[in-house]
Design a protein around this motif. Sequence first.
Motif, PDB file in Angstrom:
ATOM      1  N   ALA B  31      29.675  14.703 -25.949  1.00 53.48           N
ATOM      2  CA  ALA B  31      29.170  13.346 -25.723  1.00 53.48           C
ATOM      3  C   ALA B  31      30.321  12.354 -25.602  1.00 53.48           C
ATOM      4  N   LYS B  32      31.308  12.519 -26.480  1.00 57.83           N
ATOM      5  CA  LYS B  32      32.472  11.628 -26.473  1.00 57.83           C
ATOM      6  C   LYS B  32      33.257  11.768 -25.169  1.00 57.83           C
ATOM      7  N   SER B  33      33.262  12.980 -24.625  1.00 64.68           N
ATOM      8  CA  SER B  33      33.959  13.240 -23.360  1.00 64.68           C
ATOM      9  C   SER B  33      33.085  12.886 -22.168  1.00 64.68           C
ATOM     10  N   ASN B  34      31.966  12.257 -22.462  1.00 69.56           N
ATOM     11  CA  ASN B  34      31.094  11.684 -21.421  1.00 69.56           C
ATOM     12  C   ASN B  34      30.249  12.708 -20.662  1.00 69.56           C
ATOM     13  N   TYR B  35      30.038  13.871 -21.239  1.00 65.21           N
ATOM     14  CA  TYR B  35      29.125  14.845 -20.636  1.00 65.21           C
ATOM     15  C   TYR B  35      27.710  14.637 -21.171  1.00 65.21           C
ATOM     16  N   GLY B  58      29.610   4.270 -29.260  1.00 64.88           N
ATOM     17  CA  GLY B  58      30.146   3.749 -27.998  1.00 64.88           C
ATOM     18  C   GLY B  58      29.604   4.500 -26.801  1.00 64.88           C
ATOM     19  N   GLU B  59      30.237   4.300 -25.667  1.00 64.49           N
ATOM     20  CA  GLU B  59      29.837   5.006 -24.440  1.00 64.49           C
ATOM     21  C   GLU B  59      29.875   6.508 -24.677  1.00 64.49           C
ATOM     22  N   ARG B  60      28.797   7.177 -24.360  1.00 61.03           N
ATOM     23  CA  ARG B  60      28.728   8.627 -24.621  1.00 61.03           C
ATOM     24  C   ARG B  60      27.732   9.305 -23.691  1.00 61.03           C
ATOM     25  N   GLY B  61      27.826  10.611 -23.598  1.00 56.22           N
ATOM     26  CA  GLY B  61      26.808  11.398 -22.916  1.00 56.22           C
ATOM     27  C   GLY B  61      25.522  11.408 -23.712  1.00 56.22           C
ATOM     28  N   LEU B  62      24.441  11.836 -23.059  1.00 55.61           N
ATOM     29  CA  LEU B  62      23.115  11.834 -23.693  1.00 55.61           C
ATOM     30  C   LEU B  62      22.688  13.247 -24.085  1.00 55.61           C
ATOM     31  N   ALA B  63      21.775  13.301 -25.044  1.00 50.89           N
ATOM     32  CA  ALA B  63      21.147  14.576 -25.429  1.00 50.89           C
ATOM     33  C   ALA B  63      19.809  14.697 -24.703  1.00 50.89           C
ATOM     34  N   ILE B  64      19.716  15.692 -23.831  1.00 54.63           N
ATOM     35  CA  ILE B  64      18.514  15.902 -23.011  1.00 54.63           C
ATOM     36  C   ILE B  64      17.866  17.224 -23.428  1.00 54.63           C
ATOM     37  N   GLY B  65      16.575  17.198 -23.713  1.00 53.54           N
ATOM     38  CA  GLY B  65      15.889  18.420 -24.139  1.00 53.54           C
ATOM     39  C   GLY B  65      14.799  18.839 -23.166  1.00 53.54           C
ATOM     40  N   ILE B  66      14.813  20.089 -22.776  1.00 52.69           N
ATOM     41  CA  ILE B  66      13.788  20.664 -21.888  1.00 52.69           C
ATOM     42  C   ILE B  66      12.882  21.532 -22.767  1.00 52.69           C
ATOM     43  N   LEU B  67      11.751  20.959 -23.155  1.00 48.57           N
ATOM     44  CA  LEU B  67      10.903  21.575 -24.176  1.00 48.57           C
ATOM     45  C   LEU B  67      10.000  22.670 -23.600  1.00 48.57           C
ATOM     46  N   PRO B  68       9.781  23.737 -24.353  1.00 49.95           N
ATOM     47  CA  PRO B  68       8.846  24.775 -23.905  1.00 49.95           C
ATOM     48  C   PRO B  68       7.389  24.300 -23.918  1.00 49.95           C
ATOM     49  N   CYS B  69       7.055  23.422 -24.842  1.00 49.16           N
ATOM     50  CA  CYS B  69       5.667  22.981 -25.008  1.00 49.16           C
ATOM     51  C   CYS B  69       5.340  21.841 -24.047  1.00 49.16           C
ATOM     52  N   SER B  70       4.078  21.447 -24.068  1.00 51.20           N
ATOM     53  CA  SER B  70       3.665  20.297 -23.261  1.00 51.20           C
ATOM     54  C   SER B  70       3.607  19.038 -24.138  1.00 51.20           C
ATOM     55  N   MET B  79      17.146  13.592 -29.824  1.00 45.69           N
ATOM     56  CA  MET B  79      17.276  13.631 -28.370  1.00 45.69           C
ATOM     57  C   MET B  79      17.149  12.235 -27.780  1.00 45.69           C
ATOM     58  N   ASP B  80      17.928  11.986 -26.743  1.00 51.60           N
ATOM     59  CA  ASP B  80      17.814  10.719 -26.011  1.00 51.60           C
ATOM     60  C   ASP B  80      16.720  10.804 -24.958  1.00 51.60           C
ATOM     61  N   ILE B  81      16.563  11.975 -24.377  1.00 49.36           N
ATOM     62  CA  ILE B  81      15.532  12.195 -23.354  1.00 49.36           C
ATOM     63  C   ILE B  81      14.877  13.545 -23.627  1.00 49.36           C
ATOM     64  N   ALA B  82      13.573  13.533 -23.880  1.00 49.22           N
ATOM     65  CA  ALA B  82      12.845  14.777 -24.172  1.00 49.22           C
ATOM     66  C   ALA B  82      11.827  15.018 -23.068  1.00 49.22           C
ATOM     67  N   LEU B  83      11.947  16.155 -22.398  1.00 49.36           N
ATOM     68  CA  LEU B  83      11.104  16.448 -21.235  1.00 49.36           C
ATOM     69  C   LEU B  83      10.296  17.722 -21.469  1.00 49.36           C
ATOM     70  N   PRO B  84       8.985  17.579 -21.718  1.00 50.35           N
ATOM     71  CA  PRO B  84       8.135  18.759 -21.943  1.00 50.35           C
ATOM     72  C   PRO B  84       7.856  19.494 -20.633  1.00 50.35           C
ATOM     73  N   THR B  85       7.758  20.827 -20.708  1.00 50.25           N
ATOM     74  CA  THR B  85       7.482  21.612 -19.501  1.00 50.25           C
ATOM     75  C   THR B  85       6.134  22.345 -19.560  1.00 50.25           C
ATOM     76  N   GLY B  86       5.627  22.634 -20.763  1.00 50.59           N
ATOM     77  CA  GLY B  86       4.379  23.388 -20.864  1.00 50.59           C
ATOM     78  C   GLY B  86       4.465  24.798 -20.301  1.00 50.59           C
TER      79      GLY B  86
END
Lengths: 173, 173, 173, 173
Positions: B31-35, B58-70, B79-86
């Motif tokens: 995150a610190k390295s901006n990924y 400070g400025e950082r990368g985000l935590a994105i989660g691709i969830l198995p559930c709906s 997580m900064d962004i949580a995306l359910p897939t079902g």
Amino acid sequence: MRKRVVSVCGASGKIDENIEKMAYELGFLLAKSNYNVLCGGRDGVMEAVCKGVQSCEGERGLAIGILPCSDLSTANAYMDIALPTGMGYTRNSLVALMGEVMILVGGGSGTLCEATYGWQYGKQIIALEPSEGVAKKYAGKKFDDKRGDLIISAKSAKEIIEILNGFFENNEV
Amino acid sequence: MRKRVVSVCGASGKIDENIEKMAYELGFLLAKSNYNVLCGGRDGVMEAVCKGVQSCEGERGLAIGILPCSDLSTANAYMDIALPTGMGYTRNSLVALMGEVMILVGGGSGTLCEATYGWQYGKQIIALEPSEGVAKKYAGKKFDDKRGDLIISAKSAKEIIEILNGFFENNEV
Amino acid sequence: MRKRVVSVCGASGKIDENIEKMAYELGFLLAKSNYNVLCGGRDGVMEAVCKGVQSCEGERGLAIGILPCSDLSTANAYMDIALPTGMGYTRNSLVALMGEVMILVGGGSGTLCEATYGWQYGKQIIALEPSEGVAKKYAGKKFDDKRGDLIISAKSAKEIIEILNGFFENNEV
Amino acid sequence: MRKRVVSVCGASGKIDENIEKMAYELGFLLAKSNYNVLCGGRDGVMEAVCKGVQSCEGERGLAIGILPCSDLSTANAYMDIALPTGMGYTRNSLVALMGEVMILVGGGSGTLCEATYGWQYGKQIIALEPSEGVAKKYAGKKFDDKRGDLIISAKSAKEIIEILNGFFENNEV
């Protein structure tokens, strides 16, 4: 009454003649034993298995292919039912889930992907040990401690049929 | 300008305290390295990585989660962004494809599934070797001969950042 | 030689007795005409169609179900091949893609979802107009201008078979 | 704290200048109101919305794209996070499920596909009525009787923000 569905996983592309024979024999014996045989529908081990299925005369199980592409023309020539998914490798998950049991024949990264899915889905996995590759490497082993059992090692297609017949009291559901 | 997305794969469930620390440090440094850091969004290694990401100020990368559930409620709390897939485990394929590079931290069958996807998709894979499990087992190895390269072994989170920075001339695209 | 696969889309849940009869007759005629019949594998129209398929004696097409769940026990009782996906409604896309032609019988939001997929995938779509719902609403219409053709309106199951036989010079590929 | 994710669905390809302006304004207002904006990541309405998102200065929501292809290069130029799926149109289901609320802007068969998914997933759907297409056709209507509510009609992007703010007591979770 439905015939049971067995997934067979193995490498696409050019394969060793010896492995081709094993895959063909496996397909033949599965079909003869009235199992529907589901695979990824492409060339290599998949084609040899399907060819074996279709070489069986009389009442037999079918060769079902779950294709990565959206285009039927990518199916090998020996399938009874070819189902395109348009999902690319994501279809590996379906190949694993759609069978009641999974059989490994040789194989590289794609087969390992399907085998780990089989493990996660709680499927019984049988590795045809003499077929080398992933089947040999993981026969008698386990992927992690989430399950108490092991990947079953089988020395021949004939032994696989015996193991399957032991699993299922009734051949159809 | 888009930050680059890096997939981190590791075990869900209860994990060793030592591995938890490594995962946390990795998340922080990425995150610190901006990924942007993409994972499966659940507990265990995934949660520790996300916690590390969010610990960065400070400025950082985000935590994105691709969830198995709906269901969003299954997401870990960091997580900064949580995306359910079902889609259940089928989402493993997406975790592998959505990152430009894949990092392995410990792991069992699920991590191995994602790693074989990374391999099939042609992604560079970096294994944090001291984290045990799949990462240790496959560091410096390959899944098959379809690729000429190897799974890269890294001894620390810091080394992983150096390797990543070497891959990408520009941090954003 | 592979039998051709035709997708049939219609509502799950409780359906009108009249629609049930139409779905049953459609299944029977498709199977008798040697088409494999693919559907979502659940109750309602899907079950009635499958029941019709299995009521056909002698050489016939098969009833294939692509299930939303990961559990075979959710399949209706009249399928020859039941394939779980564990992907929930995402499997609608597969129901549309896996058939060479799509037939609409009644239907609500789920059927409309599958019909729009059929349209996007470039499939010929035939709506059984007397079956009400989505089939009636879109018979003879189009979803957008990306295609020059229309959703074909059919007045009976018998007419659908005639249309299908007109599409395909050979019944098997 | 996570920003809420809102899905925006509309046509790809060449779009009317008027609709482009509406989509741009919608993206701008959503981002300014701190919503993350998720779409299919391609051109047309999707690109206009993302452009609007990125035109917003200061703290803002992000533009997230769920791509049909496996290749990042297919993403439009205005996304903050681009996530390839390699699943083709099957990703429509994800675009619908990943947002907490769905907004329709114009649209043809693809938008209708996503809207029916939103309906099946129980999402609140808001149609920007002046944007024509699917949005206009279904504003104030419903897809079937499985739900008691209607697709909400909104006359402007500004009204959509008011509706969203009414849904959510807290802007972040």
